[in-house]
Design an enzyme around this catalytic site. Structure first.
Site, PDB file in Angstrom:
ATOM      1  N   LYS A   1       0.824  -1.220   0.000  1.00 32.24           N
ATOM      2  CA  LYS A   1       0.000   0.000   0.000  1.00 32.24           C
ATOM      3  C   LYS A   1       0.856   1.267   0.000  1.00 32.24           C
ATOM      4  CE  LYS A   1      -0.522   0.421   4.993  1.00 32.24           C
ATOM      5  NZ  LYS A   1      -1.185  -0.092   6.181  1.00 32.24           N
TER       6      LYS A   1
ATOM      7  N   ARG B   1      -7.536   1.192  16.875  1.00 29.73           N
ATOM      8  CA  ARG B   1      -8.048   1.361  15.518  1.00 29.73           C
ATOM      9  C   ARG B   1      -9.014   0.192  15.306  1.00 29.73           C
ATOM     10  NH1 ARG B   1      -4.118   1.696  10.354  1.00 29.73           N
ATOM     11  NH2 ARG B   1      -4.357  -0.548  10.492  1.00 29.73           N
TER      12      ARG B   1
HETATM   13  C1  LIG Z   1      -0.308  -0.731   6.926  1.00 28.79           C
HETATM   14  C2  LIG Z   1      -0.614  -1.981   7.621  1.00 28.79           C
HETATM   15  C3  LIG Z   1       0.357  -2.977   7.715  1.00 28.79           C
HETATM   16  C4  LIG Z   1       1.754  -2.795   7.193  1.00 28.79           C
HETATM   17  O1  LIG Z   1       2.417  -1.838   7.944  1.00 28.79           O
HETATM   18  P1  LIG Z   1       3.970  -1.506   7.730  1.00 28.79           P
HETATM   19  O2  LIG Z   1       4.310  -0.579   8.816  1.00 28.79           O
HETATM   20  O3  LIG Z   1       4.061  -0.888   6.370  1.00 28.79           O
HETATM   21  O4  LIG Z   1       4.733  -2.764   7.775  1.00 28.79           O
HETATM   22  C5  LIG Z   1      -0.006  -4.153   8.328  1.00 28.79           C
HETATM   23  N1  LIG Z   1      -1.234  -4.351   8.825  1.00 28.79           N
HETATM   24  C6  LIG Z   1      -2.207  -3.426   8.752  1.00 28.79           C
HETATM   25  C7  LIG Z   1      -3.534  -3.700   9.320  1.00 28.79           C
HETATM   26  C8  LIG Z   1      -1.912  -2.192   8.159  1.00 28.79           C
HETATM   27  O5  LIG Z   1      -2.863  -1.255   8.119  1.00 28.79           O
END
Ligand SMILES: *Cc1c(COP(=O)(O)O)cnc(C)c1O
Length: 362
Positions: free
Chosen positions: A37, A132
């Protein structure tokens, strides 16, 4: 002619981080979902992650996942977010597994599966305090898992998971991981079988794996940042011992459109800037300033961009332009020269999603 601003991807460095991350996790029995993402689902990044041995690819954006399906990606795709009810149909269409917390949405996912002759896996998220997504109440968590297991035939309960450090800045500690494991054991006793996935978090849980402190049983992480920018581990979390990771996988290159000596303090009556903010300015006399063709609309916060040009620093900017102080730069600069910048995760997040900013592979 090259067009700027441009993002330069160092594929070898990205491959190093992805492979090192997967390897270190695998040694401790932890599989990795490669999260794309942060780079707008870049397909080259996705391919490098796949080559490095990730078990799934994941994103919070459905269009990233639909693009992966379109190009024929064979790995399971994970929506690493709780889908909204209106997204149930597309969640089933474009992903194989999603994170969930709501009864009603699960019912809609089950229905969408039936319509599409599919099954879909779900991870139920536990709230461990970051506030969250996640189910806070233990009984509610067990009931929800049992509901999926017994009442929703097209859904497969893969496991439970948690996320930390996104909203509440809560650190994933050994204690939090043990709490997750204990919840998993509760769910297992309610449904009468073992869970396949116990998903302990994101990049910020990776240090626990490296230090050997990750409690046995937590067998899955969802990792993006560590592969894409990796600077947060060192600079924001101030962690030592991550020398096997590369930095600067992505570099921003922008072009100088104006180069002039000017006063450092604005001249005239001061109101607000272009974003309605009242800003403070320091008078440091006449300075040499370069104007670059990248702005807040491209990169978000400009002040945290780090120029790779010795002596230069970011003064500020507006939606489409950045002001760089180059008074102390030794090299002779000219209009049309380019300057490179080191990025934080947030910069990459914004820059990669601009359709007028190209990604070029080095
Ligand atoms: C963005 C996200 C991740 C990945 O996070 P990083 O810090 O990029 O490794 C994993 N799990 C969820 C639920 C996220 O929103």
């Amino acid at each position: 002619m090259n067009k700027y601003p441009m993002l330069i991807l160092d594929a070898a460095k990205l491959k190093n981080n992805a492979s090192e991350t997967v390897k270190r996790c695998r040694e401790k029995g932890v599989s990795v979902c490669g999260v794309i993402k942060g780079c707008d689902g870049d397909l080259d990044v996705a391919r490098i992650m796949v080559d490095s041995g990730v078990s799934q690819l994941g994103s919070s954006r459905l269009y990233h996942l639909s693009e992966l399906k379109r190009v024929g990606c064979k790995l399971p795709l994970m929506l690493i977010r709780t889908p909204a009810p209106s997204e149930a149909y597309e969640t089933v269409k474009y992903s194989d597994i999603s994170l969930n917390t709501e009864n009603e949405t699960l019912i809609l996912l089950n229905k969408a599966c039936k319509e599409q002759y599919k099954t879909h896996s779900v991870v139920i998220m536990a709230e461990l305090g970051d506030l969250r997504e996640g189910v806070w109440d233990k009984k509610e968590l067990c009931d929800l898992c049992l509901f999926v297991e017994k009442e929703l035939p097209y859904l497969k309960l893969s496991g439970i998971g948690t996320n930390m450090g996104c909203y509440g800045s809560v650190v994933p500690t050994v204690a939090k991981m043990k709490e997750l494991l204990s919840l998993a054991r509760d769910v297992e006793s309610v449904i009468g079988r073992k869970l396949e996935l116990i998903s302990g978090g994101a990049t910020n849980a990776f240090p626990l794996v490296c230090s050997g402190q990750m409690p046995e049983g937590v067998n899955h992480l969802r990792i993006g940042e560590n592969v894409l920018t990796a600077r947060d581990l060192k600079e924001l979390f101030r962690l030592e011992g991550f020398d096997f990771l590369s930095f600067d996988m992505f570099t921003l290159r922008a072009e100088i459109s104006e180069l002039k000596e000017k006063p450092s303090y604005p001249q005239g009556e001061l109101g607000t800037d272009a974003f309605g903010k009242i800003r403070e300015y320091k008078d440091t006399g006449i300075r040499k300033r370069a104007l670059l063709n990248v702005g807040r609309a491209d990169a978000g916060e400009l002040e945290t961009l780090i120029p790779k040009l010795c002596g230069a620093f970011v003064v500020g900017g507006s939606s489409d332009q950045l002001i760089l102080d180059v008074t102390d730069v030794k090299e002779e600069l000219r209009v049309g020269d380019t300057v490179d910048f080191t990025l934080l995760y947030s910069h990459l997040l914004y820059l990669s999603s601009r359709r007028d900013v190209r990604v070029v592979i080095k």
